[in-house]
Design a protein around this motif. Structure first.
Motif, PDB file in Angstrom:
ATOM      1  N   GLU A   1     -33.139 -81.999 106.735  1.00 37.70           N
ATOM      2  CA  GLU A   1     -32.200 -82.485 107.745  1.00 37.70           C
ATOM      3  C   GLU A   1     -31.294 -83.565 107.144  1.00 37.70           C
ATOM      4  N   VAL A   2     -30.005 -83.291 107.202  1.00 32.96           N
ATOM      5  CA  VAL A   2     -29.012 -84.195 106.604  1.00 32.96           C
ATOM      6  C   VAL A   2     -27.928 -84.492 107.627  1.00 32.96           C
ATOM      7  N   ARG A   3     -27.647 -85.778 107.833  1.00 31.36           N
ATOM      8  CA  ARG A   3     -26.568 -86.193 108.720  1.00 31.36           C
ATOM      9  C   ARG A   3     -25.447 -86.817 107.884  1.00 31.36           C
ATOM     10  N   ILE A   4     -24.235 -86.348 108.122  1.00 32.44           N
ATOM     11  CA  ILE A   4     -23.096 -86.866 107.372  1.00 32.44           C
ATOM     12  C   ILE A   4     -21.995 -87.254 108.353  1.00 32.44           C
ATOM     13  N   PRO A   5     -21.175 -88.226 108.000  1.00 35.34           N
ATOM     14  CA  PRO A   5     -20.069 -88.607 108.894  1.00 35.34           C
ATOM     15  C   PRO A   5     -19.028 -87.494 108.955  1.00 35.34           C
ATOM     16  N   ARG A   6     -18.462 -87.297 110.136  1.00 33.21           N
ATOM     17  CA  ARG A   6     -17.403 -86.302 110.281  1.00 33.21           C
ATOM     18  C   ARG A   6     -16.163 -86.790 109.532  1.00 33.21           C
ATOM     19  N   MET A   7     -15.611 -85.906 108.730  1.00 30.37           N
ATOM     20  CA  MET A   7     -14.440 -86.261 107.942  1.00 30.37           C
ATOM     21  C   MET A   7     -13.257 -85.409 108.393  1.00 30.37           C
ATOM     22  N   GLU A   8     -12.128 -86.029 108.621  1.00 32.87           N
ATOM     23  CA  GLU A   8     -10.924 -85.302 108.982  1.00 32.87           C
ATOM     24  C   GLU A   8      -9.698 -86.087 108.516  1.00 32.87           C
ATOM     25  N   ILE A   9      -8.619 -85.367 108.315  1.00 31.94           N
ATOM     26  CA  ILE A   9      -7.361 -85.977 107.888  1.00 31.94           C
ATOM     27  C   ILE A   9      -6.465 -86.142 109.108  1.00 31.94           C
ATOM     28  N   THR A  10      -6.014 -87.365 109.340  1.00 30.15           N
ATOM     29  CA  THR A  10      -5.171 -87.669 110.491  1.00 30.15           C
ATOM     30  C   THR A  10      -3.719 -87.830 110.060  1.00 30.15           C
ATOM     31  N   ASP A  11      -2.841 -87.902 111.068  1.00 32.55           N
ATOM     32  CA  ASP A  11      -1.425 -88.153 110.777  1.00 32.55           C
ATOM     33  C   ASP A  11      -1.252 -89.498 110.073  1.00 32.55           C
ATOM     34  N   GLN A  12      -2.112 -90.481 110.448  1.00 38.42           N
ATOM     35  CA  GLN A  12      -2.032 -91.805 109.817  1.00 38.42           C
ATOM     36  C   GLN A  12      -2.364 -91.722 108.322  1.00 38.42           C
TER      37      GLN A  12
ATOM     38  N   MET B   1     -10.603 -84.175 100.671  1.00 41.62           N
ATOM     39  CA  MET B   1     -11.641 -84.499 101.639  1.00 41.62           C
ATOM     40  C   MET B   1     -12.775 -83.484 101.580  1.00 41.62           C
ATOM     41  N   GLU B   2     -12.423 -82.192 101.467  1.00 44.78           N
ATOM     42  CA  GLU B   2     -13.450 -81.155 101.383  1.00 44.78           C
ATOM     43  C   GLU B   2     -14.301 -81.344 100.128  1.00 44.78           C
ATOM     44  N   GLY B   3     -13.658 -81.750  99.034  1.00 49.74           N
ATOM     45  CA  GLY B   3     -14.412 -82.032  97.814  1.00 49.74           C
ATOM     46  C   GLY B   3     -15.370 -83.189  97.994  1.00 49.74           C
ATOM     47  N   ARG B   4     -14.882 -84.268  98.654  1.00 47.76           N
ATOM     48  CA  ARG B   4     -15.752 -85.426  98.904  1.00 47.76           C
ATOM     49  C   ARG B   4     -16.897 -85.050  99.833  1.00 47.76           C
ATOM     50  N   LYS B   5     -16.586 -84.259 100.847  1.00 44.33           N
ATOM     51  CA  LYS B   5     -17.607 -83.835 101.807  1.00 44.33           C
ATOM     52  C   LYS B   5     -18.688 -83.003 101.116  1.00 44.33           C
ATOM     53  N   LYS B   6     -18.259 -82.066 100.264  1.00 44.13           N
ATOM     54  CA  LYS B   6     -19.213 -81.233  99.533  1.00 44.13           C
ATOM     55  C   LYS B   6     -20.106 -82.090  98.642  1.00 44.13           C
ATOM     56  N   GLU B   7     -19.497 -83.034  97.927  1.00 46.63           N
ATOM     57  CA  GLU B   7     -20.266 -83.905  97.047  1.00 46.63           C
ATOM     58  C   GLU B   7     -21.230 -84.771  97.851  1.00 46.63           C
ATOM     59  N   PHE B   8     -20.792 -85.257  98.995  1.00 38.48           N
ATOM     60  CA  PHE B   8     -21.633 -86.078  99.858  1.00 38.48           C
ATOM     61  C   PHE B   8     -22.845 -85.288 100.318  1.00 38.48           C
ATOM     62  N   ILE B   9     -22.604 -84.065 100.782  1.00 37.96           N
ATOM     63  CA  ILE B   9     -23.707 -83.210 101.237  1.00 37.96           C
ATOM     64  C   ILE B   9     -24.669 -82.917 100.090  1.00 37.96           C
ATOM     65  N   ASN B  10     -24.119 -82.576  98.925  1.00 42.17           N
ATOM     66  CA  ASN B  10     -24.967 -82.271  97.769  1.00 42.17           C
ATOM     67  C   ASN B  10     -25.889 -83.430  97.437  1.00 42.17           C
ATOM     68  N   GLN B  11     -25.317 -84.643  97.368  1.00 45.90           N
ATOM     69  CA  GLN B  11     -26.115 -85.805  96.987  1.00 45.90           C
ATOM     70  C   GLN B  11     -27.175 -86.120  98.040  1.00 45.90           C
ATOM     71  N   GLU B  12     -26.821 -85.999  99.318  1.00 43.63           N
ATOM     72  CA  GLU B  12     -27.790 -86.263 100.382  1.00 43.63           C
ATOM     73  C   GLU B  12     -28.939 -85.261 100.335  1.00 43.63           C
ATOM     74  N   VAL B  13     -28.607 -83.990 100.146  1.00 46.47           N
ATOM     75  CA  VAL B  13     -29.634 -82.947 100.099  1.00 46.47           C
ATOM     76  C   VAL B  13     -30.537 -83.142  98.885  1.00 46.47           C
ATOM     77  N   LEU B  14     -29.941 -83.476  97.746  1.00 50.71           N
ATOM     78  CA  LEU B  14     -30.738 -83.694  96.530  1.00 50.71           C
ATOM     79  C   LEU B  14     -31.702 -84.865  96.711  1.00 50.71           C
ATOM     80  N   ASP B  15     -31.209 -85.958  97.284  1.00 52.95           N
ATOM     81  CA  ASP B  15     -32.081 -87.115  97.500  1.00 52.95           C
ATOM     82  C   ASP B  15     -33.229 -86.767  98.446  1.00 52.95           C
ATOM     83  N   LYS B  16     -32.944 -85.989  99.481  1.00 51.99           N
ATOM     84  CA  LYS B  16     -33.994 -85.573 100.421  1.00 51.99           C
ATOM     85  C   LYS B  16     -35.020 -84.679  99.726  1.00 51.99           C
ATOM     86  N   ALA B  17     -34.534 -83.762  98.897  1.00 46.96           N
ATOM     87  CA  ALA B  17     -35.430 -82.841  98.198  1.00 46.96           C
ATOM     88  C   ALA B  17     -36.309 -83.578  97.191  1.00 46.96           C
TER      89      ALA B  17
END
Length: 445
Positions: A125-136, A279-295
């Motif tokens: 179980e991995v929780r990650i912050p929602r990432m999105e690109i805004t107009d700002q 952002m998608e690259g950062r999100k993928k890397e974030f998920i990978n690292q979280e999953v690896l640490d959990k494993a």
């Protein structure tokens, strides 16, 4: 020669090796032939001193070091082959005292691949912050580009403001004496860039061309020049020129000049697409690292100290190369940061342990799950490498011929990470949830 595996503990094999007296004598004879060429005894030509006389004159111990360097590596290689051991680090030898006519006893401690016990690696179980690109985000990126293409215009009557580029002459004094390295002429300084001593730039705001201004600062306690660290200084500064940045208009003409697009709208859309890709690259890397640490946390992965030290040495080499690209050495880094190699190694140790555990974890997953690499996957890797090299795939394949096994292994490790991610339960949360949780926790306290 005989070898006995005494035990394997904490991923270290303890081996007892016994070298026959005949083999020991062979090593001593080898050492004699080497040493005799380096010594002189009156009455004998160099290289002609009989071994018995050489030992009597210098002591038999003069041969021991060279003899051991000849015997021990061969004995060690035979031992690990006989015992079917696969070392993953340099061995540590403990050699007992040499006795005439007696076998040589050698104790060896060497790191081996750990016996990894995988835990529940499916359904992590991995929780990650929602990432999105805004107009700002798009507007901020556009402003960054706009600032980069700003044009400098000379100011004549207006004073220095934050963001201006001022050309200055300066002279620094400590206790009324000009200190070494404290003076400069025609120095270009961007006000607000924080490239000078803390507090220096802010005190130039409001100064006009030709005006001499006194600036008082205190050097930081950790300043790289120890004779200046923590001391108060007075700088006499003369402003010679002031330039201000004039931002360009954000219009189609600007877009055409700084990009391949004809309109500002198209340029903005490209900026958004690039930000989304990043952002998608950062999100993928974030998920990978979280999953690896959990494993890793769910599994048992014993580490030998030699493996951690080997990883630290590798990290030190990489860090040294990064410094070298900036024109610095490790010694200069230690001086500037008032640290030592031991301090740096201690800082690196947690990450070294983490990296080593992740590598062993992934190797175990590859083995247990029977992960293989298809020809199509290898062709894709070669095509990507070819693009990076700027050559055709066939040429890339020839260039990579010597490391194809390493490339295949790397693909397997990537697929092991993908296996963990594909079998994980990933939940995205809004960052506001964290703020709410922190507020509730603060209220409870």
């Amino acid at each position: 020669m005989g070898a006995v595996l005494e035990k394997i503990e904490n991923s270290e094999a303890y081996i007892a090796i016994e070298v026959d007296p005949d083999k020991l004598e062979e090593g001593l004879e080898h050492a004699y032939r080497k040493v005799v060429k380096q010594v002189s005894i009156p009455g004998f030509r160099r290289g002609r001193v009989p071994r018995q006389l050489l030992e009597a004159h210098f002591g038999k111990e003069v041969l021991y070091q060279d003899a051991l360097e000849y015997i021990v590596p061969h004995a060690y290689e035979e031992a690990i082959t006989e015992l079917s051991i696969e070392p993953i680090a340099q061995p540590d030898f403990d050699i007992e005292e040499i006795e005439d006519g007696q076998p040589l006893q050698v104790k060896v401690r060497v790191a081996v691949k750990p016996d990894v016990q995988l835990g529940e690696i499916e359904g992590l179980e991995v929780r990650i912050p929602r990432m999105e690109i805004t107009d700002q985000d798009v507007e901020r990126r556009l402003e960054d580009i706009r600032s980069r293409y700003a044009q400098l215009e000379e100011k004549t009557d207006e004073p220095v403001e934050s963001g201006d580029v001022a050309t200055i002459d300066f002279a620094g004094y400590i206790d009324g004496e000009l200190f070494e390295g404290g003076a400069g002429e025609d120095y270009s300084l961007e006000i607000g860039s924080n490239t000078f001593i803390p507090g220096f730039e802010e005190q130039l705001i409001g100064a006009r061309i030709g005006e001499e201004k006194e600036v008082k600062v205190t050097f930081p306690e950790e300043y790289h020049a120890e004779d200046l660290a923590g001391k108060e200084a007075l700088f006499k500064v003369t402003v010679k020129t002031i330039e201000t940045r004039k931002l360009r208009e954000l219009d189609d003409e600007f877009a055409q000049e700084v990009s391949q697009f004809d309109t500002l709208a198209e340029f903005k859309e490209d900026i958004r697409n690039n930000l989304v890709q990043m952002m998608e690259g950062r999100k993928k890397e974030f998920i990978n690292q979280e999953v690896l640490d959990k494993a890793v946390a769910a599994s048992e992965i014993p580490l030998a100290e030699a493996v951690v030290n080997m990883q630290i040495e590798h990290m030190l080499q990489q860090f040294s190369q990064r410094l070298a690209s900036q024109g610095l050495t490790l010694e200069q880094y230690y001086q500037f940061t008032a640290s030592t190699q031991e301090d740096l190694e201690n800082d690196m140790r947690p990450e070294a342990e983490r990296t080593a555990k992740i590598n062993f974890l992934l190797e175990k997953i590859v083995e247990e799950k029977g992960i293989e690499v298809t020809d199509e996957e290898m062709d894709k890797q070669i095509e990507e490498a070819a693009q990076g090299m700027g050559v055709d795939p066939e040429q890339a394949k020839q260039n990579l011929a010597g490391i194809m096994d390493n490339l295949e292994f790397s693909v397997k490790m990537d697929k092991a990470v993908k296996y963990l991610v594909d079998h994980a339960k990933i939940e995205e949360y809004e960052t506001s949830e964290v703020n709410d949780e922190q507020s509730e926790s603060a209220s409870d306290e």
